[in-house]
Design an enzyme around this catalytic site. Structure first.
Site, PDB file in Angstrom:
ATOM      1  N   SER A 250      32.283  35.019  12.694  1.00  0.00           N
ATOM      2  CA  SER A 250      33.580  34.518  12.248  1.00  0.00           C
ATOM      3  C   SER A 250      33.367  33.577  11.076  1.00  0.00           C
ATOM      4  O   SER A 250      32.226  33.286  10.699  1.00  0.00           O
ATOM      5  CB  SER A 250      34.279  33.775  13.388  1.00  0.00           C
ATOM      6  N   LYS A 251      34.465  33.082  10.545  1.00  0.00           N
ATOM      7  CA  LYS A 251      34.407  32.190   9.383  1.00  0.00           C
ATOM      8  C   LYS A 251      33.557  30.956   9.634  1.00  0.00           C
ATOM      9  O   LYS A 251      33.042  30.358   8.693  1.00  0.00           O
ATOM     10  CB  LYS A 251      35.830  31.737   9.016  1.00  0.00           C
ATOM     11  N   ARG A 252      33.431  30.578  10.895  1.00  0.00           N
ATOM     12  CA  ARG A 252      32.585  29.420  11.219  1.00  0.00           C
ATOM     13  C   ARG A 252      31.155  29.636  10.733  1.00  0.00           C
ATOM     14  O   ARG A 252      30.445  28.697  10.427  1.00  0.00           O
ATOM     15  CB  ARG A 252      32.526  29.192  12.735  1.00  0.00           C
ATOM     16  N   HIS A 253      30.729  30.894  10.721  1.00  0.00           N
ATOM     17  CA  HIS A 253      29.346  31.192  10.348  1.00  0.00           C
ATOM     18  C   HIS A 253      29.140  31.251   8.831  1.00  0.00           C
ATOM     19  O   HIS A 253      28.027  31.102   8.348  1.00  0.00           O
ATOM     20  CB  HIS A 253      28.920  32.531  10.954  1.00  0.00           C
TER      21      HIS A 253
END
Ligand code: GLU
Length: 440
Positions: A250-253
């Site tokens: 996800s965008k967190r990564h």
């Protein structure tokens, strides 16, 4: 062999979607088959033209050309589901007539209320099949009265629905867990499971290659094929993509949309190479494959069933490898937008600037792995004054010998003849030795 990529235009093209598109494309190119692009835009609220454009732009950037689909046409069009509603209605009507599907007048609220009365949520939130038993004349009467309705399929009440997945092997589902799901919604639009099945049949798709997240849709689609009396295609579900911490990417990564990778200054050929390795491998050693190589070597037999990990470091390294094969002009073109965005060059780039940027790119060399790194590696080439990192300045520049050493160095450099890299280097090394300092 006919395969398709069937995105819903509800956002950017994400890593997972791009990988699915690539696997389908490689499969088609490897087998001499056809690669179809179909836009699944039946979700009226979430589908947008901008998203469609972003998906098409990303596919073009990756150079995944489609043989049939939007912009190129083909014998099985239209390739937008929103333009195929007549076909879905026709098939739904046929299934109702043949007793394989039925008209249902239950509203969502009624279904929920009955479920609650029956003891809350059961294992699967099944519809209680009330309208499956409706007498034909009652159905007629209520339809004539204009009552809102959906079309539901009659799923088998017992037994199993199974298929041999090209990647996972045999997959078995208990029919008792399948509800009589909706084919046509009350707004007249088809559900995904119905539209995709009708289209895959009508477009003569032979192999459905898609993400693992769709595996639970497959038994539903198989039920539709059976009702239509059509032999289903083969299915291959490709593994999920996870971040380095083993949770779903996800965008967190980091970046997840192709648009982001493009604007970060990645090269499409590196992206294609990297995406190919998300689930597929040729052998344990090789990781660099140009696209011709991928087409030659790709096979579903070598796609793994276990999740793939997206490794940003490895992607950067790989991009660096492809950078080495690019010309100086290409690299300049890649970094210019970043310099422009940072206000380090103007938007009108003349030859002198272009040449200067080329020299900077040469000096940075292999440390420039992706376009945006021009800023961290080379912004100072474009500024008259350099802002120092205060902590680093404190540690290095304020040492007592630094200003003395630099004064001597400046004198030497001013007088240097010829002023070229080897002479500068010899001078600096000589001075460091003389002053008993490290060159660094
Ligand atoms: N529109 C679906 C999606 O984007 C397609 C799934 C499929 O390939 O069947 O997830």
């Amino acid at each position: 062999m006919r395969v398709r990529f069937a995105p819903s235009p509800t956002g950017h093209l994400h890593v997972g979607g791009a990988r699915t598109a690539l696997f389908n494309w490689l499969f088609a190119r490897n087998t001499g088959g056809r690669f179809v692009l179909r836009i699944e835009d039946t979700d009226q609220e979430r589908s947008t033209e901008a998203s469609y454009q972003a998906i098409v732009d990303a596919l073009r950037w990756l150079r995944l050309d489609w043989d049939e689909g939007p912009a190129v046409g083909g014998d099985f069009g239209p390739y937008f589901q929103s333009q195929r509603r007549g076909l879905y209605r026709e098939w739904a009507g046929r299934l109702v007539k043949e007793g394989k599907a039925y008209i249902c007048f239950c509203t969502q609220e009624e279904v929920a209320a009955r479920r609650a009365a029956a003891g809350g949520m059961t294992e699967v939130s099944t519809y209680d099949r009330k309208c499956r038993a409706l007498a034909p004349d009652e159905t007629e009467r209520r339809l004539a009265a204009g009552e809102l309705h959906v079309v539901r399929i009659k799923t088998p009440l017992d037994g199993e629905t199974a298929f041999d997945d090209l990647i996972h092997g045999r997959v078995v589902f208990q029919n008792a867990n399948l509800e009589d799901f909706i084919l046509i919604k009350s707004d007249g639009f088809p559900t995904y499971n119905f539209a995709a099945t009708v289209d895959d049949m009508a477009m003569k798709i032979s192999h459905i290659i898609r993400g693992d997240d769709h595996i639970s849709n497959t038994p539903r689609q198989l039920v539709v094929y059976r009702a239509m009396g059509i032999e289903p295609p083969r299915f291959g579900h490709v593994p999920l993509i996870m971040g380095p911490d083993k949770t779903r990417l996800s965008k967190r990564h980091g970046a997840t949309s192709m648009a982001q990778f493009t604007s970060d200054g990645y090269l499409p050929e590196a992206m294609v190479n990297y995406l190919a390795l998300l689930g597929w491998s040729f052998d344990a050693e090789t990781s660099l494959f140009d696209v011709a190589d991928l087409i030659k070597k790709f096979s579903l037999a070598k796609v793994s069933a276990t999740p793939a990990v997206f490794d940003y470091q490895k992607l950067q390294w790989m991009n660096g490898e492809y950078m080495k094969r690019r010309s100086r002009e290409d690299k300049v073109a890649l970094v210019l937008p970043h310099l422009e965005r940072a206000g380090l060059v103007g938007s009108e780039v003349d030859d002198a600037t272009r040449n200067y940027v080329g020299q900077v790119v040469d000096v940075i060399g292999e440390r420039l792995k992706i376009g945006r790194q021009i800023i961290e590696q080379g912004a100072f080439f474009f500024k008259e004054r350099v802002e120092y990192d205060p902590a680093a300045a404190e540690e290095f520049l304020k040492r007592h010998y630094v200003s003395a050493a630099f004064r001597v160095l400046e004198e030497k450099l001013r007088a240097l003849e010829p002023f070229d890299v080897p002479t500068i280097e010899t001078t600096m090394r000589g001075l460091a030795a003389e002053m008993n300092l490290k060159v660094g």
